[in-house]
Each structure stands twice: as C-alpha cells, then as structure tokens.
Design a protein around this motif. Structure first.
Motif, mmCIF file in Angstrom:
data_model
loop_
_atom_site.group_PDB
_atom_site.id
_atom_site.type_symbol
_atom_site.label_atom_id
_atom_site.label_comp_id
_atom_site.label_asym_id
_atom_site.label_seq_id
_atom_site.Cartn_x
_atom_site.Cartn_y
_atom_site.Cartn_z
ATOM 1 N N ARG A 109 0.815 -1.222 0.000
ATOM 2 C CA ARG A 109 0.000 0.000 0.000
ATOM 3 C C ARG A 109 0.846 1.268 0.000
ATOM 4 N N GLU A 110 2.039 1.187 0.585
ATOM 5 C CA GLU A 110 2.942 2.336 0.587
ATOM 6 C C GLU A 110 4.330 1.870 0.165
ATOM 7 N N LEU A 111 4.876 2.508 -0.867
ATOM 8 C CA LEU A 111 6.192 2.154 -1.383
ATOM 9 C C LEU A 111 7.058 3.404 -1.445
ATOM 10 N N ASP A 112 8.227 3.338 -0.805
ATOM 11 C CA ASP A 112 9.136 4.480 -0.722
ATOM 12 C C ASP A 112 10.540 3.980 -1.073
ATOM 13 N N ILE A 113 11.029 4.321 -2.263
ATOM 14 C CA ILE A 113 12.337 3.863 -2.734
ATOM 15 C C ILE A 113 13.225 5.073 -2.997
ATOM 16 N N SER A 114 14.385 5.107 -2.329
ATOM 17 C CA SER A 114 15.322 6.210 -2.493
ATOM 18 C C SER A 114 16.686 5.664 -2.901
ATOM 19 N N TYR A 115 17.249 6.228 -3.967
ATOM 20 C CA TYR A 115 18.539 5.779 -4.494
ATOM 21 C C TYR A 115 19.456 6.996 -4.629
ATOM 22 N N CYS A 116 20.447 7.101 -3.771
ATOM 23 C CA CYS A 116 21.319 8.269 -3.825
ATOM 24 C C CYS A 116 22.645 7.977 -3.102
ATOM 25 N N PRO A 117 23.714 8.690 -3.481
ATOM 26 C CA PRO A 117 23.746 9.538 -4.684
ATOM 27 C C PRO A 117 23.799 8.669 -5.933
ATOM 28 N N ALA A 118 23.254 9.201 -7.007
ATOM 29 C CA ALA A 118 23.143 8.363 -8.202
ATOM 30 C C ALA A 118 23.543 9.138 -9.445
ATOM 31 N N VAL A 119 24.281 8.482 -10.330
ATOM 32 C CA VAL A 119 24.611 9.066 -11.628
ATOM 33 C C VAL A 119 23.476 8.785 -12.609
ATOM 34 N N GLU A 120 23.072 7.536 -12.668
ATOM 35 C CA GLU A 120 21.949 7.123 -13.510
ATOM 36 C C GLU A 120 20.840 6.577 -12.628
ATOM 37 N N PRO A 121 19.606 7.032 -12.813
ATOM 38 C CA PRO A 121 18.504 6.550 -11.982
ATOM 39 C C PRO A 121 18.168 5.094 -12.257
ATOM 40 N N ILE A 122 17.486 4.473 -11.323
ATOM 41 C CA ILE A 122 17.087 3.077 -11.445
ATOM 42 C C ILE A 122 15.786 2.971 -12.235
ATOM 43 N N ARG A 123 15.747 2.060 -13.174
ATOM 44 C CA ARG A 123 14.519 1.796 -13.920
ATOM 45 C C ARG A 123 13.672 0.797 -13.149
ATOM 46 N N LEU A 124 12.424 1.125 -12.982
ATOM 47 C CA LEU A 124 11.518 0.314 -12.180
ATOM 48 C C LEU A 124 10.765 -0.689 -13.051
ATOM 49 N N PRO A 125 10.394 -1.831 -12.477
ATOM 50 C CA PRO A 125 9.667 -2.846 -13.257
ATOM 51 C C PRO A 125 8.274 -2.358 -13.650
ATOM 52 N N LYS A 126 7.807 -2.782 -14.797
ATOM 53 C CA LYS A 126 6.528 -2.319 -15.330
ATOM 54 C C LYS A 126 5.354 -2.723 -14.463
ATOM 55 N N CYS A 127 5.485 -3.803 -13.701
ATOM 56 C CA CYS A 127 4.368 -4.249 -12.862
ATOM 57 C C CYS A 127 3.986 -3.204 -11.821
ATOM 58 N N LEU A 128 4.939 -2.329 -11.463
ATOM 59 C CA LEU A 128 4.645 -1.293 -10.475
ATOM 60 C C LEU A 128 3.548 -0.365 -10.974
ATOM 61 N N PHE A 129 3.539 -0.065 -12.259
ATOM 62 C CA PHE A 129 2.660 0.964 -12.804
ATOM 63 C C PHE A 129 1.222 0.499 -12.996
ATOM 64 N N THR A 130 0.950 -0.726 -12.607
ATOM 65 C CA THR A 130 -0.430 -1.214 -12.618
ATOM 66 C C THR A 130 -0.809 -1.787 -11.249
ATOM 67 N N CYS A 131 -0.118 -1.338 -10.216
ATOM 68 C CA CYS A 131 -0.383 -1.850 -8.861
ATOM 69 C C CYS A 131 -1.651 -1.198 -8.313
#
Length: 421
Positions: A109-131
């Motif tokens: 129900r709550e997802l909090d992902i932090s990636y730092c410091p980062a040169v290139e951001p992390i690509r998230l799986p497509k399943c997230l966008f239909t949760c």
C-alpha cells in the motif's frame, strides 16, 4: 522480577506489531532475540524499512538482509516498504526490481524507494505501474521511462517524485491521468530529467509541491503549468528561473511562493482565496494584476532578500483588508543590492493597519528597515505584540541602539508590547 522485566512480552500481538512497525527492520529483527515469543513475531510486522546506512554501507550485507527479510515475511498484507540504497551497490537496479515485484505481489500500500547519490537513476519494473493497491508512492532518483505505455493507479492518493527521470514532457501528464483520486503531489525537478514543461492537471489534487533545484537549467523555457481546481495548499520554489502559469484555484488557503521569475501575475492572481501566504519574489510591479484583492489573507510571511521588497510589502498590505499577522525575514542571501530611492508608504490606510502580531526576524536596523518598522508600529492600531529579533552577528551596542530607537517610536496601539528576542 522476571515477570516484571517481561511485561512488554505480555502485551497483545497487535499492540506489539504496532510498536515494531515504527522501527527499522534491522532493529526489529535484532529484538527477536529477546524472547522465544518474539522469535518469529517480526515476520508478521506489516511495515518494513531498510536503510543501507544502518548496515555500515556494506552492500552485500544489506541486500542479503533485505532478501531474507522479504522471503521470511508472513504478514497478510504488506502495508509499507521503504528502501534507502546507494550507488555503491552496483546491482541496485536488479535488486530494487526484485524487491518491488515482491512488494506488488504482496499488495503493498505504501512504497518508498530512495537511491542516492546516483549518476543514472534506477529503472523500475513495469508491474509497479499497474499496482492497484498502492495508496502512497515515493520515489527518489528513479526512472519513469517505462511508465509511458500503460499506467493504472486507481487507489493512489500520495505521489512524491524527487529527481526523477521521465521519458518526455508528456510522461507526467500521462501518469497523473491514471491517478483519479490523487490528493498529494510533490515534484522536485533536476537537470537532465528530459522535461521542459511540467504540466499538472489533476482534478482531485489538494496539496501540490513543486521544487526546482538551484542547479543549472538551460534557458527560461523550463516551467510549470498547473490546473488543480480543488487545491488547498501550494508550495512552489524555483531558484533558477522560468515560469509558472496557474489556472484559477478558488479553494487555496495556504501558499508558499519562492521564485525568481520576472513576472508572477499568473501565480498570485490565482491565489485570491489564500489565508496564509509566504512570499519571496524578485518583483513588486509584476507580482500580481492590478485590482487584485486578497480578501481572506490573515497571515503573511515576506522574505526581504529581493530588491525593493518594501514596495511589494506596501502592495500586499493595501490589498489585504483582513491581514492580522505579518512576519518579515531574510530567507536567502540578498539576490541583488537594494536600490536607493524613497519608500512610498501606503496611502490608503486612513483607518490604520489591522495587524495584531508583527514579527521581524534577522532585523539589521538599516535605514529602510527602520522606516518600515516605525511605520507599522505607528499605524497598526490593533497591534498586540511586536517581536524584533536582531541578526546573530549584531553587536551588543547595535542591539541596544535598535531597542532604544524602536522603543521611542510612536505606537498606534496603546496595548502593544514591543519584545526584543
């Protein structure tokens, strides 16, 4: 004595789980060693929180701990998953992808992902966008380039996007169009995010925060377009420049506008319903359209770092008949030196100011500041309290002179208390 020491273990499981949900998962697992009853209780905690820094920034130990914790987790519902990971983890994109997939499968129900410091951001799986179960989504240094095909967040109410990389200008509008019940949106822009204009069109939105970092953006064509008719609170900070156009928002009650735009008429002209307003602008003439009245404004906080800030103060005072609280403060290093010339004091205040509280932080006692302070003390006929806080670098003698001069200034309110903080 043993019974006394083990009173916590006698608490109901539901209550214990609430306590454990407030702690980092690393500490929760460590507490499982305290008693036999606690040995497996941690696996039922509905909220998991992982932070690389709590594992001595050792990537191998951290990823192994997260993998094991998610594998052994047995709570019926995963209420929350928070992960803070750093770029020292070279396989972070793979690991985060696995963890997100597990969370989605568990109905997070709550997802909090932090990636730092980062040169290139992390690509998230497509399943997230239909949760369908997500209510809160917070991302930092992530890539949303894969959110350009199909997105459906039917339960999402809170969305925070910090230093996120998009596919193009249409990515965010497309994402927001899938969030039919969204109430809270935070967008923090960064260079290289593949966006020129951030468009926010959200009919259900109640709070909106838009920040652009002080890092370099190319040109003045970077900006914000906002359509949010039900918005209650607006916070916009842009220290690089550009523009912000806002459609009328008749329900806004609180706003912070801290920008260096040459013209802010399309912002403040849409905030006439505001009750609390914080301003830091570079302009007074083009601050808002002539004839605008802030009929509900009660509390005003004005930054005095900009040139001719006193002219902006004059305008807002004259156009705010219900103003009760005024706070002046220099939030930033002065952006340019203040020009000379006389201050045109408000002329349309024959009945006096309606202020009840006046506070000035980091007061320096310059000639212009003294003029403004004395004017307010003299014309605020309902003033109950005036608080002056000199800047810390002021000498004892300078503070004494400030106190002496303002204490002897005429006051329009016999009940006003002048306090030096």
């Amino acid at each position: 004595m043993d019974a006394y020491r083990d009173r916590i273990s006698r608490l109901p499981d539901d209550f214990l789980l609430q306590i454990l949900s407030r702690l980092p998962t690393k500490d929760v697992v460590a507490m499982s060693l305290l008693s036999k009853r606690w040995r497996f209780l941690w696996t039922l905690v509905p909220k998991l929180s992982f932070d690389l820094r709590l594992h001595d920034n050792t990537c191998h130990k951290f990823t192994k701990f997260v993998d094991r914790s998610l594998l052994l987790h047995k709570a019926p519902i995963l209420e929350s998953l928070r992960v803070k990971i750093g770029s020292i983890c070279h396989n972070a994109d793979v690991d985060v992808g696995v963890w997100v997939r597990i969370a989605v499968e568990r109905g997070v129900r709550e997802l909090d992902i932090s990636y730092c410091p980062a040169v290139e951001p992390i690509r998230l799986p497509k399943c997230l966008f239909t949760c369908a179960t997500l209510v809160v989504l917070k991302l930092e240094n992530m890539s949303l380039v894969d959110a350009s095909s199909y997105v459906c967040f039917k339960s999402l109410k809170t969305l925070h996007l910090l230093d996120v990389k998009y596919f193009d200008d249409q990515s965010l509008p497309f994402l927001l169009s899938s969030c039919s019940v969204l109430e809270d949106l935070v967008v923090q822009r960064c260079p290289g995010d593949n966006v020129k204009i951030v468009s926010v069109n959200a009919m259900s939105l109640k709070t909106l925060t838009l920040h652009k970092s002080s890092q370099a953006f190319e040109g003045d064509d970077d900006g914000f377009l906002i359509t949010a008719p039900k918005l209650k609170r607006l916070d916009i900070e842009d220290y690089w420049g550009g523009f912000c156009y806002i459609e009328n928002m008749p329900e806004v009650v609180e706003a912070n506008v801290d920008v260096i735009y040459k013209n802010t008429e399309r912002i403040l002209g849409s905030l006439t319903s505001v009750k609390r307003l914080a301003l830091c602008l570079m302009t007074s003439d083009a601050a808002y359209p002539s004839g605008t009245v802030f009929s509900q404004l009660v509390h005003l906080e004005l930054c005095i770092c900009a040139p001719r800030w006193w002219d902006l103060l004059t305008r807002v005072i004259e156009d705010s008949p219900k103003l009760r609280v005024l706070k002046l403060r220099q939030k930033h290093i002065r952006r340019t030196s203040s020009p000379g010339g006389s201050w045109k004091q408000p002329a349309s205040l024959s009945k006096g100011l309606s202020l009840e509280t006046f506070k000035w932080e980091l007061y320096e006692g310059s000639q212009r500041q003294k003029e403004v302070a004395k004017f307010i003390l003299k014309h605020a006929t309902r003033l109950k309290k005036a608080i002056i806080s000199p800047k810390p670098s002021s000498s004892l003698l300078e503070k004494h002179e400030m106190l002496k001069e303002l204490s002897s200034a005429p006051r329009g309110s016999s009940s006003c208390k002048l306090l030096f903080d």
